[in-house]
Design an enzyme around this catalytic site. Structure first.
Site, PDB file in Angstrom:
ATOM      1  CG  ASN A  20      -1.649   1.245   1.481  1.00 33.37           C
ATOM      2  OD1 ASN A  20      -1.771   2.072   0.574  1.00 33.37           O
ATOM      3  ND2 ASN A  20      -2.178   1.439   2.683  1.00 33.37           N
ATOM      4  CD1 TRP A  21       3.842   1.351  -2.719  1.00 34.25           C
ATOM      5  CD2 TRP A  21       3.582   2.346  -4.727  1.00 34.25           C
ATOM      6  NE1 TRP A  21       4.658   0.714  -3.624  1.00 34.25           N
ATOM      7  CE2 TRP A  21       4.520   1.296  -4.856  1.00 34.25           C
ATOM      8  CE3 TRP A  21       3.262   3.092  -5.857  1.00 34.25           C
ATOM      9  CZ2 TRP A  21       5.141   0.996  -6.083  1.00 34.25           C
ATOM     10  CZ3 TRP A  21       3.872   2.807  -7.062  1.00 34.25           C
ATOM     11  CH2 TRP A  21       4.810   1.765  -7.169  1.00 34.25           C
ATOM     12  CE  LYS A  22       0.155   3.192   4.788  1.00 31.26           C
ATOM     13  NZ  LYS A  22       0.300   3.261   6.221  1.00 31.26           N
TER      14      LYS A  22
ATOM     15  CG  HIS B  61      -5.644   1.902   5.165  1.00 26.68           C
ATOM     16  ND1 HIS B  61      -5.166   2.845   6.022  1.00 26.68           N
ATOM     17  CD2 HIS B  61      -4.671   0.976   5.040  1.00 26.68           C
ATOM     18  CE1 HIS B  61      -3.933   2.514   6.403  1.00 26.68           C
ATOM     19  NE2 HIS B  61      -3.615   1.373   5.811  1.00 26.68           N
TER      20      HIS B  61
ATOM     21  CD  GLU C  70      -2.566   5.487   6.787  1.00 21.56           C
ATOM     22  OE1 GLU C  70      -2.552   5.605   5.556  1.00 21.56           O
ATOM     23  OE2 GLU C  70      -1.622   4.974   7.434  1.00 21.56           O
TER      24      GLU C  70
ATOM     25  CD  GLU D 136      -3.287  -2.606   7.242  1.00 22.01           C
ATOM     26  OE1 GLU D 136      -2.182  -2.874   6.770  1.00 22.01           O
ATOM     27  OE2 GLU D 136      -3.879  -1.541   7.029  1.00 22.01           O
TER      28      GLU D 136
ATOM     29  N   GLY E 236       2.757   2.124  10.513  1.00 22.74           N
ATOM     30  CA  GLY E 236       3.711   3.217  10.339  1.00 22.74           C
ATOM     31  C   GLY E 236       4.459   3.587  11.603  1.00 22.74           C
TER      32      GLY E 236
ATOM     33  CB  SER F  85       5.463  -1.986  11.662  1.00 25.12           C
ATOM     34  OG  SER F  85       5.098  -0.641  11.918  1.00 25.12           O
TER      35      SER F  85
ATOM     36  N   GLY G 188       2.947  -1.132   4.095  1.00 21.01           N
ATOM     37  CA  GLY G 188       3.072   0.261   3.669  1.00 21.01           C
ATOM     38  C   GLY G 188       4.521   0.610   3.391  1.00 21.01           C
ATOM     39  N   GLY G 189       5.193   1.160   4.410  1.00 22.63           N
ATOM     40  CA  GLY G 189       6.555   1.692   4.250  1.00 22.63           C
ATOM     41  C   GLY G 189       7.515   0.762   3.524  1.00 22.63           C
TER      42      GLY G 189
HETATM   43  P1  PGA Z   1       3.051   0.121   7.392  1.00 22.47           P
HETATM   44  O1  PGA Z   1       1.582   0.365   6.801  1.00 22.47           O
HETATM   45  O2  PGA Z   1       3.550  -1.171   6.801  1.00 22.47           O
HETATM   46  O3  PGA Z   1       3.866   1.310   6.909  1.00 22.47           O
HETATM   47  O4  PGA Z   1       2.946   0.059   8.866  1.00 22.47           O
HETATM   48  C1  PGA Z   1       0.685  -0.695   6.682  1.00 22.47           C
HETATM   49  C2  PGA Z   1      -0.619  -0.207   6.091  1.00 22.47           C
HETATM   50  O5  PGA Z   1      -1.088   0.863   6.487  1.00 22.47           O
HETATM   51  O6  PGA Z   1      -1.215  -0.883   5.245  1.00 22.47           O
END
Ligand code: PGA
Length: 280
Positions: A14-16, A110, A112, A188, A194, A234, A255-256
């Site tokens: 997930n590149w956000k 998600h 966020e 999640e 993050g 993470s 994500g990251g």
């Molecule tokens: P993260 O994000 O791996 O950077 O913690 C995961 C996500 O939000 O899907």
């Protein structure tokens, strides 16, 4: 994309709000160059769908990603989509628009989106059902905050979010009928996203069991057994093996660590290692 019979493994990035079209092109060029370094049996695992790979990119980068992936077996998905097919919904995108650019997968709900943009359980359900009915592959996210976990509310929060998605009982109602085919769930925990604080493999397994237990009661044992549930929060090349080794963890949403081609490829390699070595 669809869930194989024994669930297989899904590695999703997930590149956000990262990587515009230019960075997307560069990412895929580097990914393609490094792809042959994957373990030997990866090709077979990918060809048989035992291992699947997907990247959820920003809307503006979807076309670049679809063009730049060339022949790489990487699915491209959007990070959200509206339940209506068109209309006065400023800032939103729809299923038919995604189809026009050959995108068949969508991430929904998600944390966020829920935390910063006010998405509700009901909104997530409407998006999920609509996109599934439009024949998309949907990854719907759930997870508790730190305060909720510390307050002993993890199971209650997961069940509230799951009840939002699956308000009726039975394997054939609403979104439930797509579990095991085009709907997957991502657990999640918000406190792990993050933050660099990953859930321990035990915590991930425990939460996945709670989710499967709910599905068993609400949608029936057969649906619970065939449902694919991913862990996210993470995940890194260093901790992915121990997470994928746990019962009921069918993949990861990252994500990251999905932003750099080498790091993402290391996650795909871990997925290939996990194929075949997992209890369902
Ligand atoms: P993260 O994000 O791996 O950077 O913690 C995961 C996500 O939000 O899907």
């Amino acid at each position: 994309m669809s869930v194989p019979k024994n669930r297989g493994i899904l590695i999703a990035g997930n590149w956000k709000m990262n990587h515009g079209p230019a960075e997307t092109q560069k990412f895929f060029a580097e990914l393609e160059a490094a792809w042959p370094s994957l373990p030997d049996h990866s090709g077979q695992a990918l060809a048989s769908d035992q291992l699947q790979v997907c990247l959820f990119t920003p809307t503006l980068s979807l076309q670049a990603a679809c063009a730049a992936r060339g022949k790489l077996p990487v699915h491209v998905g959007a990070q959200n989509a509206h339940w209506e097919r068109s209309g006065a919904f400023t800032g939103e995108i729809s299923g038919p628009m995604l189809r026009q650019v050959q995108v068949g997968s969508v991430l929904l709900g998600h944390s966020e989106r829920r935390q910063h943009f006010g998405e509700t359980d009901e909104g997530v359900r409407r998006r999920t059902v609509s996109l599934l009915e439009q024949e998309f592959f949907v990854m719907a996210c759930i997870g508790e905050t730190l305060a909720e976990r510390q307050g002993g509310q993890t199971r209650a929060v997961l069940e509230r979010q799951l009840s939002g998605l699956f308000p009726e009982t039975g394997s054939q109602s609403g979104a439930a009928r797509f579990l095991g085919s085009r709907l997957v769930l991502a657990y999640e925990p918000v406190w792990a996203i993050g933050t660099g604080v990953t859930a321990t493999p035990e915590q991930a397994e425990e939460a996945h069991l709670m989710v499967r237990d709910f599905l068993d009661r609400q949608c029936g044992p057969e649906t619970a057994r065939k449902s694919m549930i991913l862990y996210g929060g993470s995940v890194t090349p260093e901790n992915i093996d121990s997470l994928l080794a746990r019962e009921g963890v069918d993949g990861v949403l990252v994500g990251g660590a999905s932003l750099k081609p080498q790091g993402f490829l290391a996650l795909v390699a871990a997925g290939a290692r996990a194929v075949g070595s997992k209890p369902a």
